[in-house]
Design a protein around this motif. Structure first.
Motif, mmCIF file in Angstrom:
data_model
loop_
_atom_site.group_PDB
_atom_site.id
_atom_site.type_symbol
_atom_site.label_atom_id
_atom_site.label_comp_id
_atom_site.label_asym_id
_atom_site.label_seq_id
_atom_site.Cartn_x
_atom_site.Cartn_y
_atom_site.Cartn_z
ATOM 1 N N MET A 162 -4.806 -17.208 33.066
ATOM 2 C CA MET A 162 -4.143 -16.841 31.821
ATOM 3 C C MET A 162 -3.003 -15.857 32.078
ATOM 4 O O MET A 162 -1.945 -15.933 31.446
ATOM 5 C CB MET A 162 -5.164 -16.257 30.840
ATOM 6 N N PHE A 166 1.293 -16.883 31.555
ATOM 7 C CA PHE A 166 2.360 -16.195 30.829
ATOM 8 C C PHE A 166 3.562 -15.959 31.738
ATOM 9 O O PHE A 166 4.709 -16.213 31.356
ATOM 10 C CB PHE A 166 1.844 -14.864 30.281
ATOM 11 N N TYR A 177 3.524 -18.329 25.375
ATOM 12 C CA TYR A 177 2.285 -18.291 24.591
ATOM 13 C C TYR A 177 1.599 -19.656 24.604
ATOM 14 O O TYR A 177 0.366 -19.746 24.627
ATOM 15 C CB TYR A 177 2.598 -17.835 23.164
ATOM 16 N N VAL A 180 -0.186 -19.791 27.866
ATOM 17 C CA VAL A 180 -1.485 -19.107 27.815
ATOM 18 C C VAL A 180 -2.512 -19.977 27.097
ATOM 19 O O VAL A 180 -3.684 -20.053 27.508
ATOM 20 C CB VAL A 180 -1.355 -17.735 27.128
#
Length: 646
Positions: A162, A166, A177, A180
């Protein structure tokens, strides 16, 4: 500065007029397209009065000048009229010139991992301290406080996909986003339950491999790269009114299954094979591996190739519980520190001694660029001594099988990451690297100019040593003035700078451009912007707006000189996507609009859009400190400029 003479000297040191295809400039540096970069007389160029440093970015050779870059560039173009005449047509073509694939790969790896280093380094040090407490019996593993602290240290590593998503999204031009969101799929409880059930998992009749993505690196990077491509293709055909809703939807529906079925398992396999290969190399060629990697790692740092090792090290630690090659980074850094310390012992120049001692300490703390660029490469022989010291320390560390148990800075703050059965040998290997480099520097000596002598002219300078074919730049404006013998002019009034844009604060050291990262022009901060409206951070005057509108200089009423640069290498856009709202000499107040830019266009062009704010007269202040962490809003105070004598 005699601009015509400086221009003629620069041309000569770049290999002559016949070696220069084109030249243009940004707000701080000359940017050359050369036929052969190897013809450049780098050492003499660095010593030239008015040159703050040099840098090789991809195939572009950069000469860092500072505030006088426009005058120097015009003088060079006057000496090369054909180049100047062709400038307008050649520059756009240069944007599409085929780049070296290795340079592109290194730039990508650096751009992805540089921003996350603070997070994993901080967490890595915490993991090392917890390991130290456990080893000495200061705490039991069943202690709930210890378990919560373990979660704090492990969190960023467990959810590494994660974090990388980004960063990779920003680098590849994908929506960060959405990137992610793609990574979050890998950790969803429903998916992990399916994988742990022991029964075959299928999606639309295709098998989904039951693998764990915790702490993985390669799968998410490849998946975000695919996401950036898919996103761009969808945006090309999707009506603007529907993009917000349907581009993310279709992107996830296309990329997620490909990630789970193909990219994920393949990436895990590649990562595991890399780790196995490194372990085999260390097990079978321990001393030799230590000599080769420990002795060349500083060269890798200069070129940016060391970032190739970061995902391998992280993968080793998360999959095996330890890493055998991180100690070689410690050895290389301590070698640079030892060589700088040797310069301190040997030098008779007070300014050089002061610079060498301070940069030696900085290198011991894990930041080697000031020692490497400002001292060791400058004097040549100390750099060779540093490489030999790193090789000796690396050889010992590999021979004794030293292991690192967490990712941390390769310096004194990172020692807790080495705590374990081989900790004592780790300390010895670092001491060897430091001691060998320092002793060799003192014994071999080096040439330094007398205290008050002027820089040697190119015609009198010795030939460049072939062993240092890489760029070097003085690491900060403070050291540049120190080397030049300039006494800073003190400013007697404190001041605050206000954020010129909404976004996320980042350290200059996280930037992929080494000139900004090494604080060549002064201290400051970077802001990853949320929108494309640049506002004034001070009450004062506009110094100048660069012709392509991507950079501006300001001077506050109390004397702070501020450079704001929008994005990395945005000069190549030749003004596209930028609109100025002020002119040279215009008075401005905090919050006044300065420049508008198309943030989405920069991201789509795979350009780092970070807004870089630098106090170029840093040395006129006693200290420059950060007032904010994380997110910052425009017009919010974020930098404190402390006067020398308030």
């Amino acid at each position: 500065m005699d601009y015509p003479q400086t221009a003629r000297t620069i041309i000569e040191l770049l290999g002559g007029a016949d070696n220069i295809n084109s030249v243009f400039h940004c707000i701080t540096r000359l940017r050359f397209d050369l036929k052969d970069n190897e013809k450049v007389q780098r050492a003499q160029l660095e010593q030239l009065d008015g040159v703050m440093g040099i840098n090789l970015s991809g195939d572009q050779f950069q000469v860092i000048i500072g505030s006088k870059v426009t005058q120097v560039c015009h003088a060079i173009q006057a000496e090369l009229p054909d180049t100047a005449a062709a400038q307008a047509t050649e520059q756009p073509a240069a944007e599409h010139k085929r780049r070296n694939p290795v340079s592109v790969a290194l730039e990508i790896i650096s751009g992805i991992f540089s921003p996350i280093i603070p997070a994993i380094a901080g967490a890595g040090i915490l993991k090392g301290l917890l390991s130290l407490c456990l080893s000495f019996g200061w705490v039991a593993s069943s202690n709930q406080t210890f378990q919560i602290m373990t979660a704090i240290g492990d969190g960023v590593f467990y959810f590494m996909p994660m974090v990388l998503a980004f960063s990779a999204g920003n680098k590849f031009g994908a929506n960060p986003y959405l990137s992610v969101a793609l990574a979050a799929i890998l950790f969803h409880p429903t998916l992990t339950t399916l994988f742990k059930s022991g029964t075959p998992v299928e999606f639309l009749g295709l098998g989904v491999s039951a693998v764990s993505y915790a702490s993985s690196v390669i799968p998410i990077i490849l998946s975000v790269w695919l996401l950036s491509f898919v996103e761009r293709q969808i945006n090309r055909v999707m009506p603007n009114a529907l993009k917000t809703m349907f581009t993310p939807l279709l992107s996830l529906l296309i990329v997620a299954p490909v990630m789970l079925i193909f990219i994920g398992p393949a990436g895990i396999s590649v990562g595991n094979n890399l780790s196995s290969g490194i372990i085999w190399l260390v097990d079978n060629m321990g001393p030799l591996a230590g000599i080769l990697v420990g002795g060349t790692l500083s060269l890798m740092i200069i070129t940016g190739m060391h970032y190739v090792l970061v995902p391998i090290i992280i993968n080793n630690i998360t999959k095996l519980g330890y890493d055998p090659i991180k100690i070689l980074m410690f050895a290389a850094n301590f070698g640079q520190a030892g060589a700088a310390f040797g310069v301190f012992l040997r030098s008779r120049n007070k300014k050089t001694k002061s610079l060498a001692l301070s940069t030696s300490f900085t290198a011991l703390m894990g930041v080697t660029e000031p020692a490497m660029y400002g001292v060791n490469i400058r004097f040549k022989k100390p750099f060779a001594a540093a490489l030999i010291g790193g090789a000796c320390g690396g050889c010992f560390g590999s021979t004794m099988g030293v292991k690192t148990y967490a990712y941390a800075l390769s310096g004194l703050p990172g020692l807790p990451a080495l705590v374990g059965p081989t900790f004592d040998w780790a300390l010895v290997s670092m001491a060897i690297a430091f001691g060998v480099a320092a002793v060799l520097t003192v014994v071999m000596g080096f040439e330094e100019k007398p205290e008050n002598s002027a820089p040697a002219q190119p015609a009198e300078a010795p030939a460049v040593a072939a062993a240092v074919p890489t760029p070097a730049a003085v690491s900060s404006s403070a050291e540049a003035e120190l080397l030049a013998g300039i006494s800073p002019v003190a400013i007697s009034k404190n001041e605050q700078l206000f954020a010129p844009i909404d976004g996320q604060l980042a350290q200059l050291s996280e930037l992929s451009d080494p000139v900004f990262a090494d604080e060549v022009f002064g201290k400051g901060m970077a802001i990853v912007p949320l929108k494309g409206e640049l506002l004034s951070p001070i009450d004062g005057n506009v110094g100048s707006v660069f012709a392509t509108n991507h950079a501006i200089t300001l001077e506050s009423a109390s004397g702070a000189e501020v450079l704001i640069h929008i994005g990395i290498d945005t000069v190549k856009l030749n003004g596209r996507h930028f609109t100025r709202h002020v002119e040279d000499g215009q008075q401005v107040k905090v919050g006044d609009p300065l420049i508008s830019f198309d943030l989405d266009a920069l991201i789509a062009a795979n350009i780092d859009p970070s807004v870089i704010v630098i106090v170029t007269n840093t040395d006129h202040y006693g200290a420059i400190s950060q007032l904010k962490q994380g997110a910052v809003a425009s017009r919010e105070a974020f930098l404190q400029l402390t006067a020398t004598t308030a």
